[in-house]
Design a protein around this motif. Structure first.
Motif, PDB file in Angstrom:
ATOM      1  N   GLN A   1       0.868  -1.129   0.005  1.00  0.00           N
ATOM      2  CA  GLN A   1      -0.140   0.068   0.181  1.00  0.00           C
ATOM      3  C   GLN A   1       0.672   1.111   0.041  1.00  0.00           C
ATOM      4  O   GLN A   1       1.795   1.269   0.915  1.00  0.00           O
ATOM      5  N   VAL A   2       0.752   2.205  -0.874  1.00  0.00           N
ATOM      6  CA  VAL A   2       1.521   3.130  -1.034  1.00  0.00           C
ATOM      7  C   VAL A   2       0.792   4.393  -0.183  1.00  0.00           C
ATOM      8  O   VAL A   2      -0.495   4.508  -0.721  1.00  0.00           O
ATOM      9  N   ARG A   3       1.616   5.187   0.404  1.00  0.00           N
ATOM     10  CA  ARG A   3       0.794   6.119   1.327  1.00  0.00           C
ATOM     11  C   ARG A   3       1.711   7.345   1.368  1.00  0.00           C
ATOM     12  O   ARG A   3       2.958   7.339   1.717  1.00  0.00           O
ATOM     13  N   LEU A   4       1.156   8.454   1.385  1.00  0.00           N
ATOM     14  CA  LEU A   4       1.772   9.813   1.500  1.00  0.00           C
ATOM     15  C   LEU A   4       0.896  10.562   2.454  1.00  0.00           C
ATOM     16  O   LEU A   4      -0.189  10.888   2.271  1.00  0.00           O
ATOM     17  N   ALA A   5       1.639  10.721   3.529  1.00  0.00           N
ATOM     18  CA  ALA A   5       1.019  11.505   4.928  1.00  0.00           C
ATOM     19  C   ALA A   5       1.969  12.865   5.110  1.00  0.00           C
ATOM     20  O   ALA A   5       2.826  13.015   5.213  1.00  0.00           O
ATOM     21  N   GLN A   6       0.818  13.700   4.962  1.00  0.00           N
ATOM     22  CA  GLN A   6       1.288  15.202   4.887  1.00  0.00           C
ATOM     23  C   GLN A   6       1.227  15.891   6.450  1.00  0.00           C
ATOM     24  O   GLN A   6       0.335  15.343   7.148  1.00  0.00           O
ATOM     25  N   SER A   7       2.122  16.643   6.739  1.00  0.00           N
ATOM     26  CA  SER A   7       2.111  17.420   7.846  1.00  0.00           C
ATOM     27  C   SER A   7       2.429  19.000   7.547  1.00  0.00           C
ATOM     28  O   SER A   7       3.281  19.298   6.481  1.00  0.00           O
ATOM     29  N   GLY A   8       2.206  19.777   8.532  1.00  0.00           N
ATOM     30  CA  GLY A   8       2.534  21.134   8.382  1.00  0.00           C
ATOM     31  C   GLY A   8       1.504  22.060   8.083  1.00  0.00           C
ATOM     32  O   GLY A   8       0.361  21.582   8.047  1.00  0.00           O
ATOM     33  N   GLY A   9       1.891  23.134   7.365  1.00  0.00           N
ATOM     34  CA  GLY A   9       0.911  24.224   6.797  1.00  0.00           C
ATOM     35  C   GLY A   9       0.218  25.075   7.922  1.00  0.00           C
ATOM     36  O   GLY A   9       0.788  25.032   9.121  1.00  0.00           O
ATOM     37  N   GLY A  10      -0.969  25.816   7.761  1.00  0.00           N
ATOM     38  CA  GLY A  10      -1.736  26.345   8.595  1.00  0.00           C
ATOM     39  C   GLY A  10      -2.004  27.789   7.887  1.00  0.00           C
ATOM     40  O   GLY A  10      -1.930  27.902   6.837  1.00  0.00           O
ATOM     41  N   SER A  17       6.313  32.629   6.836  1.00  0.00           N
ATOM     42  CA  SER A  17       6.842  31.182   6.419  1.00  0.00           C
ATOM     43  C   SER A  17       6.037  30.214   6.920  1.00  0.00           C
ATOM     44  O   SER A  17       5.622  30.283   8.008  1.00  0.00           O
ATOM     45  N   LEU A  18       6.071  29.252   6.001  1.00  0.00           N
ATOM     46  CA  LEU A  18       5.334  27.808   6.425  1.00  0.00           C
ATOM     47  C   LEU A  18       6.223  26.557   5.949  1.00  0.00           C
ATOM     48  O   LEU A  18       6.857  26.887   4.852  1.00  0.00           O
ATOM     49  N   ARG A  19       6.148  25.602   6.629  1.00  0.00           N
ATOM     50  CA  ARG A  19       7.026  24.298   5.899  1.00  0.00           C
ATOM     51  C   ARG A  19       5.781  23.194   5.845  1.00  0.00           C
ATOM     52  O   ARG A  19       5.139  22.954   6.873  1.00  0.00           O
ATOM     53  N   LEU A  20       5.919  22.338   4.721  1.00  0.00           N
ATOM     54  CA  LEU A  20       4.952  21.253   4.508  1.00  0.00           C
ATOM     55  C   LEU A  20       5.954  20.039   4.362  1.00  0.00           C
ATOM     56  O   LEU A  20       7.123  20.178   3.898  1.00  0.00           O
ATOM     57  N   SER A  21       5.468  18.983   5.083  1.00  0.00           N
ATOM     58  CA  SER A  21       6.303  17.824   4.896  1.00  0.00           C
ATOM     59  C   SER A  21       5.390  16.657   4.627  1.00  0.00           C
ATOM     60  O   SER A  21       4.204  16.720   4.554  1.00  0.00           O
ATOM     61  N   CYS A  22       5.934  15.576   3.560  1.00  0.00           N
ATOM     62  CA  CYS A  22       5.165  14.602   3.242  1.00  0.00           C
ATOM     63  C   CYS A  22       6.075  13.219   3.355  1.00  0.00           C
ATOM     64  O   CYS A  22       6.973  13.116   2.703  1.00  0.00           O
ATOM     65  N   THR A  23       5.726  12.184   4.326  1.00  0.00           N
ATOM     66  CA  THR A  23       6.413  11.273   4.674  1.00  0.00           C
ATOM     67  C   THR A  23       5.617  10.055   3.847  1.00  0.00           C
ATOM     68  O   THR A  23       4.472   9.864   3.726  1.00  0.00           O
ATOM     69  N   ASN A  76      12.465   9.107   4.032  1.00  0.00           N
ATOM     70  CA  ASN A  76      11.511   8.880   2.850  1.00  0.00           C
ATOM     71  C   ASN A  76      10.579  10.238   2.829  1.00  0.00           C
ATOM     72  O   ASN A  76       9.399   9.930   2.965  1.00  0.00           O
ATOM     73  N   ARG A  77      11.105  11.562   2.783  1.00  0.00           N
ATOM     74  CA  ARG A  77      10.185  12.717   3.217  1.00  0.00           C
ATOM     75  C   ARG A  77      10.523  13.573   2.098  1.00  0.00           C
ATOM     76  O   ARG A  77      11.659  13.721   1.941  1.00  0.00           O
ATOM     77  N   VAL A  78       9.755  14.174   1.663  1.00  0.00           N
ATOM     78  CA  VAL A  78       9.682  15.366   0.777  1.00  0.00           C
ATOM     79  C   VAL A  78       9.218  16.655   1.706  1.00  0.00           C
ATOM     80  O   VAL A  78       8.155  16.759   2.233  1.00  0.00           O
ATOM     81  N   ASP A  79       9.904  17.732   1.498  1.00  0.00           N
ATOM     82  CA  ASP A  79       9.321  19.018   2.475  1.00  0.00           C
ATOM     83  C   ASP A  79       9.322  20.080   1.404  1.00  0.00           C
ATOM     84  O   ASP A  79      10.056  20.077   0.296  1.00  0.00           O
ATOM     85  N   LEU A  80       8.437  21.027   1.597  1.00  0.00           N
ATOM     86  CA  LEU A  80       8.299  22.248   0.818  1.00  0.00           C
ATOM     87  C   LEU A  80       8.482  23.334   1.870  1.00  0.00           C
ATOM     88  O   LEU A  80       7.480  23.543   2.685  1.00  0.00           O
ATOM     89  N   ARG A  81       9.487  24.184   1.916  1.00  0.00           N
ATOM     90  CA  ARG A  81       9.751  25.265   2.574  1.00  0.00           C
ATOM     91  C   ARG A  81       9.268  26.516   1.861  1.00  0.00           C
ATOM     92  O   ARG A  81       9.781  26.716   0.793  1.00  0.00           O
ATOM     93  N   MET A  82       8.340  27.336   2.426  1.00  0.00           N
ATOM     94  CA  MET A  82       7.776  28.346   1.744  1.00  0.00           C
ATOM     95  C   MET A  82       7.907  29.771   2.370  1.00  0.00           C
ATOM     96  O   MET A  82       7.502  29.781   3.648  1.00  0.00           O
ATOM     97  N   ASN A  83       8.512  30.482   1.955  1.00  0.00           N
ATOM     98  CA  ASN A  83       8.942  31.926   2.392  1.00  0.00           C
ATOM     99  C   ASN A  83       8.425  32.856   1.666  1.00  0.00           C
ATOM    100  O   ASN A  83       7.883  32.683   0.631  1.00  0.00           O
ATOM    101  N   SER A  84       8.254  34.201   2.191  1.00  0.00           N
ATOM    102  CA  SER A  84       7.557  35.432   1.543  1.00  0.00           C
ATOM    103  C   SER A  84       6.203  34.957   1.185  1.00  0.00           C
ATOM    104  O   SER A  84       5.885  35.484   0.214  1.00  0.00           O
ATOM    105  N   LEU A  85       5.442  34.477   1.985  1.00  0.00           N
ATOM    106  CA  LEU A  85       4.154  33.868   1.355  1.00  0.00           C
ATOM    107  C   LEU A  85       3.300  35.199   1.206  1.00  0.00           C
ATOM    108  O   LEU A  85       3.464  36.183   1.764  1.00  0.00           O
ATOM    109  N   LYS A  86       2.461  34.909   0.016  1.00  0.00           N
ATOM    110  CA  LYS A  86       1.453  35.817  -0.510  1.00  0.00           C
ATOM    111  C   LYS A  86       0.065  35.421  -0.438  1.00  0.00           C
ATOM    112  O   LYS A  86      -0.217  34.200  -0.336  1.00  0.00           O
TER     113      LYS A  86
END
Length: 115
Positions: A1-10, A17-23, A76-86
């Motif tokens: 079973q392939v699973r992608l579990a996200q966390s972060g945001g808000g 700035s915010l960071r998203l993670s996906c394991t 086994n994680r990918v992150d998205l770091r988001m700065n200067s958010l609009k």
């Protein structure tokens, strides 16, 4: 079973700035490109950033210089770091990979940027 579990945001004010993670689980993570998409209210899902299995990153023009995608092949994680958010970055963000002939998606994480 392939699973992608996200966390972060808000929620954050413009300029923040915010960071998203996906394991991931169920795939040999290091072999696959990973992407982040987003979908604003009433809009089509948009590709935001991709990081290849080899670590090369590409971005949609609207986030270049502000967002950084990265991967950790140990966790086994990918992150998205988001700065200067609009406010225009407000959307539900999804991680994605194409593996075994299918597109696999995370559950989605809301990001709200107030002006």
């Amino acid at each position: 079973q392939v699973r992608l579990a996200q966390s972060g945001g808000g929620s954050v004010e413009a300029g923040g700035s915010l960071r998203l993670s996906c394991t991931t689980s169920g795939i040999n993570f290091r072999l696959y490109d990973m992407s982040w998409y987003r979908q604003g209210a009433g809009e089509q899902r948009e590709l935001v950033a991709t990081i290849s299995a080899g670590g090369s990153a590409t971005y949609v023009d609207s986030v270049k210089g502000r967002f950084t995608i990265s991967r950790d092949n140990v966790w086994n994680r990918v992150d998205l770091r988001m700065n200067s958010l609009k406010p225009d970055d407000t959307a539900v963000y999804y991680c994605n990979t194409r593996a075994r002939g299918f597109d696999w998606w995370g559950q989605g994480t809301p990001v709200t940027v107030s002006s």
